[in-house]
Scaffold this active site. Structure first.
Site, PDB file in Angstrom:
ATOM      1  CG  ASP A 128      48.581   2.699  18.502  1.00 11.51           C
ATOM      2  OD1 ASP A 128      48.395   1.817  19.423  1.00 11.51           O
ATOM      3  OD2 ASP A 128      48.878   3.813  18.772  1.00 11.51           O
TER       4      ASP A 128
ATOM      5  CG  ASN B 120      54.188  -0.842  24.790  1.00 13.04           C
ATOM      6  OD1 ASN B 120      54.181  -1.328  23.635  1.00 13.04           O
ATOM      7  ND2 ASN B 120      53.240   0.171  24.798  1.00 13.04           N
TER       8      ASN B 120
HETATM    9  C1  IPE Z   1      53.317   2.334  19.886  1.00 14.33           C
HETATM   10  O1  IPE Z   1      52.249   2.032  20.540  1.00 14.33           O
HETATM   11  C2  IPE Z   1      54.015   0.903  20.155  1.00 14.33           C
HETATM   12  C3  IPE Z   1      53.644  -0.243  19.643  1.00 14.33           C
HETATM   13  C4  IPE Z   1      52.487  -0.349  18.697  1.00 14.33           C
HETATM   14  C5  IPE Z   1      54.092  -1.670  19.941  1.00 14.33           C
HETATM   15  P1  IPE Z   1      51.748   2.745  21.824  1.00 14.33           P
HETATM   16  O2  IPE Z   1      50.513   2.685  22.090  1.00 14.33           O
HETATM   17  O3  IPE Z   1      52.674   2.142  23.024  1.00 14.33           O
HETATM   18  O4  IPE Z   1      52.176   4.308  21.742  1.00 14.33           O
HETATM   19  P2  IPE Z   1      51.479   5.488  22.410  1.00 14.33           P
HETATM   20  O5  IPE Z   1      51.797   5.310  23.836  1.00 14.33           O
HETATM   21  O6  IPE Z   1      50.141   5.816  22.107  1.00 14.33           O
HETATM   22  O7  IPE Z   1      52.687   6.619  22.117  1.00 14.33           O
HETATM   23  C1  IPE Z   2      48.971  -1.634  20.013  1.00 12.97           C
HETATM   24  O1  IPE Z   2      47.889  -1.500  20.233  1.00 12.97           O
HETATM   25  C2  IPE Z   2      49.694  -2.772  20.433  1.00 12.97           C
HETATM   26  C3  IPE Z   2      50.789  -2.537  21.509  1.00 12.97           C
HETATM   27  C4  IPE Z   2      51.123  -1.589  21.887  1.00 12.97           C
HETATM   28  C5  IPE Z   2      51.211  -3.773  22.094  1.00 12.97           C
HETATM   29  P1  IPE Z   2      47.572  -0.742  21.709  1.00 12.97           P
HETATM   30  O2  IPE Z   2      47.330  -1.916  22.683  1.00 12.97           O
HETATM   31  O3  IPE Z   2      48.468   0.334  22.128  1.00 12.97           O
HETATM   32  O4  IPE Z   2      46.127  -0.290  21.273  1.00 12.97           O
HETATM   33  P2  IPE Z   2      45.278   1.279  21.855  1.00 12.97           P
HETATM   34  O5  IPE Z   2      46.301   2.320  21.333  1.00 12.97           O
HETATM   35  O6  IPE Z   2      45.192   1.314  23.458  1.00 12.97           O
HETATM   36  O7  IPE Z   2      44.174   1.061  21.113  1.00 12.97           O
HETATM   37 MG    MG Z   3      48.427   2.338  21.264  1.00 13.87          MG
END
Ligand code: IPE
Ligand code: IPE
Ligand code: MG
Length: 232
Positions: free
Chosen positions: A16, A64
């Site tokens: 993340d 997502n």
């Molecule tokens: C969790 O991250 C999913 C992945 C890393 C693929 P998110 O960014 O989607 O999670 P939330 O929304 O902060 O819970």
């Molecule tokens: C994790 O990074 C990757 C996916 C969930 C696809 P994020 O895209 O959630 O990054 P933040 O949490 O917005 O910084």
């Molecule tokens: Mg995230």
């Protein structure tokens, strides 16, 4: 390197923070995802070097899809690019790539790339990389219940073993250690069933800044944990 008694056999990573990494540099979010994918390549090698046997990485959750369509399509293109272009680099290392998640919402070309990579590495006996894409722990349980009901098993015969073997990759052991980057303190629907007794490790480091030393730190923290699993 050989695995020692304190090396986690299965490490799961909630990768993340890609978006925040990019935004902090005034870059589009997709630049963070690209950097994150490069980081993952290095982490796969390092995990193998330190004796990890299974590395599962959460790359795209069932939730997502809610994101802006250009981010979603950018991510899908990135997955497809890697799957189509990295097989030659991956193969000589004898790792096996597997997928956990739904498969019915990908484009035909992405699904083909996934299935091709799985097929090409199916017989490898090195580290197993489990790419969790369109993965959701609740969806995994929904799919397991569907499998169980359609198998016609009697309710009195349903036990934990029946559920375990109806999940996505029944032969993959439960994660010993789950790492989440970026400072968020939640599971976000990752390995809902398999994580019952996983050790959790949270770091503020954003995924694109994660490196070998950060993995070593997480594994060192794991080595100090007392895994009682309900015992004493
Ligand atoms: C969790 O991250 C999913 C992945 C890393 C693929 P998110 O960014 O989607 O999670 P939330 O929304 O902060 O819970
Ligand atoms: C994790 O990074 C990757 C996916 C969930 C696809 P994020 O895209 O959630 O990054 P933040 O949490 O917005 O910084
Ligand atoms: Mg995230």
């Amino acid at each position: 390197m050989a695995q020692n008694a304190n090396t986690p056999s299965h490490v799961g990573i909630i990768m993340d923070g890609n978006g925040r990494w990019a935004t902090g540099r005034s870059l589009p979010r997709l630049a963070g995802h690209k950097k994150g994918a490069e980081v993952l390549e290095g982490i796969i090698e390092h995990a193998d070097d330190i004796g990890v046997k299974y590395l599962s990485v959460y790359a795209f959750s069932t939730e997502n899809w809610k994101r802006a369509s250009d981010e979603v399509s950018g991510l899908m293109s990135l997955f497809e690019y890697y799957l189509k272009n990295k097989l030659e680099k991956f193969k000589p290392k004898h790792g096996r790539l597997r997928f956990a998640g739904r498969r019915d919402r990908f484009s035909a070309s992405l699904l083909e790339a996934i299935e091709n990579f799985e097929r090409e590495t199916r017989d490898e006996t090195g580290i197993q990389i489990i790419l969790c894409v369109d993965y959701g722990g609740r969806q995994e349980l929904v799919d397991a219940v569907k499998n169980i009901v359609s198998s016609g098993v009697a309710p009195s015969d349903i036990d934990e073993a029946v559920i375990s073997r109806s999940l996505y990759l029944p032969d993959v052991p439960d994660p010993d250690l789950i790492i989440r980057t970026s400072g968020e303190l939640r599971m976000s629907n990752f390995w809902l069933w398999k994580s019952a007794y996983s050790e959790l490790y949270f770091t503020d480091t954003l995924w694109p800044d994660f490196d070998n030393a950060a993995l070593d730190e997480a594994v060192a923290a794991y080595a100090t944990r007392d895994r009682r699993k309900g015992g004493v």
